[in-house]
Write an enzyme that holds these catalytic residues in place. Structure first.
Site, short mmCIF file in Angstrom:
data_model
loop_
_atom_site.label_atom_id
_atom_site.label_comp_id
_atom_site.label_asym_id
_atom_site.label_seq_id
_atom_site.Cartn_x
_atom_site.Cartn_y
_atom_site.Cartn_z
CE LYS A 1 -3.29 -2.10 3.20
NZ LYS A 1 -3.91 -1.93 4.53
N GLY A 2 2.09 1.15 0.48
CA GLY A 2 2.89 2.33 0.81
C GLY A 2 3.04 3.37 -0.28
CD GLU B 1 8.35 -0.23 -2.52
OE1 GLU B 1 7.23 0.31 -2.35
OE2 GLU B 1 8.58 -1.41 -2.21
CG ASP C 1 14.46 -0.54 5.86
OD1 ASP C 1 15.34 0.28 6.18
OD2 ASP C 1 13.96 -1.33 6.67
P1 IMP Z 1 12.59 -3.79 2.90
O1 IMP Z 1 12.15 -5.11 2.39
O2 IMP Z 1 13.37 -3.89 4.16
O3 IMP Z 1 13.30 -2.94 1.86
O4 IMP Z 1 11.30 -3.02 3.38
C1 IMP Z 1 10.40 -2.59 2.47
C2 IMP Z 1 9.08 -2.21 3.07
O5 IMP Z 1 9.13 -2.02 4.47
C3 IMP Z 1 8.69 -0.86 2.49
O6 IMP Z 1 8.06 -1.00 1.25
C4 IMP Z 1 7.80 -0.32 3.58
O7 IMP Z 1 6.49 -0.79 3.40
C5 IMP Z 1 8.39 -0.89 4.85
N1 IMP Z 1 9.31 0.07 5.50
C6 IMP Z 1 10.65 0.05 5.51
N2 IMP Z 1 11.15 1.09 6.19
C7 IMP Z 1 10.09 1.80 6.61
C8 IMP Z 1 9.95 3.02 7.36
O8 IMP Z 1 10.90 3.70 7.79
N3 IMP Z 1 8.66 3.43 7.59
C9 IMP Z 1 7.57 2.75 7.15
N4 IMP Z 1 7.66 1.61 6.44
C10 IMP Z 1 8.91 1.15 6.17
MG MG Z 2 6.01 -0.72 0.79
#
Ligand code: IMP
Ligand code: MG
Length: 185
Positions: free
Chosen positions: A50-51, A106, A110
């Site tokens: 959803k982000g 996106e 993270d």
């Molecule tokens: P990754 O797989 O660690 O790259 O995380 C990706 C997903 O985690 C993103 O698409 C967000 O939905 C969520 N996410 C990562 N960091 C944050 C943050 O600082 N705030 C809110 N959601 C986050």
């Molecule tokens: Mg996301």
């Protein structure tokens, strides 16, 4: 975590780190850049729900050439505020992407695990070309090799909320990006 009142809600917003105006200006620039590069080519903006829904809504209106929009939902499983690397596609695109130049839209990269999974899946479907655009990038947290082609803002290792990004489903409706106050002080 329950957020039951305006007071609860406000108490977790530590400080604004990217203002509405900064977001607007950055999106206008990128909208122009995309319009110039993709003019005359069939392209599809793929929003990862959803982000990214707020970012997509503003980005597509900054694009001045024909484009199509698709949605996917990737659910990352979390332990606390860190994604575990287990990703499930809970909603897929409704079309064959082999006739499109694909741009993934996106909210934040993270660790990179969620996007890596989605990127590999979409590339395996042979789009005409493939690019990643992210609103926010936290490169210091990356655990796997993944780079966005376009990143609007690079941020330090804060947990952020707003402009589509949530904490336990709240705060997506803030018009700016803020640092989340974990302790609610
Ligand atoms: P990754 O797989 O660690 O790259 O995380 C990706 C997903 O985690 C993103 O698409 C967000 O939905 C969520 N996410 C990562 N960091 C944050 C943050 O600082 N705030 C809110 N959601 C986050
Ligand atoms: Mg996301």
């Amino acid at each position: 975590m329950g957020v039951n009142s305006a007071e609860d809600f406000q108490s977790k917003i530590k400080r604004v780190i990217i203002t509405e105006q900064q977001i607007k200006e950055a999106i206008e620039k990128v909208g122009k850049q995309i319009s110039d590069s993709y003019d005359g080519r069939p392209f599809l903006l793929v929003s990862i729900l959803k982000g990214s829904f707020v970012f997509l809504a503003d980005l597509c209106r900054a694009i001045t050439v024909p484009c199509e929009i698709g949605f996917m939902r990737a659910k990352s499983y979390f332990s606390g505020t860190v994604s575990s690397g287990n990703v499930e596609i809970t909603m897929d695109l409704d079309r064959d992407i082999s006739k499109y130049h694909v741009i993934i839209v996106e909210d934040i990269i993270d660790t990179g695990r969620t996007l890596k999974y989605v990127a590999e899946l979409l590339k395996s479907r042979n789009p005409l070309s493939f690019k990643i655009i992210t609103l926010l990038d936290k490169p210091s947290r990356r655990t796997i090799d993944l780079k966005a082609d376009i990143s609007l803002f690079t941020i330090p290792d804060y947990f952020v909320i707003g402009y589509g990004l949530d904490c336990a489903e709240y705060y997506r409706n803030l018009p700016y990006i803020a640092e989340y106050n974990e302790r609610g002080e």
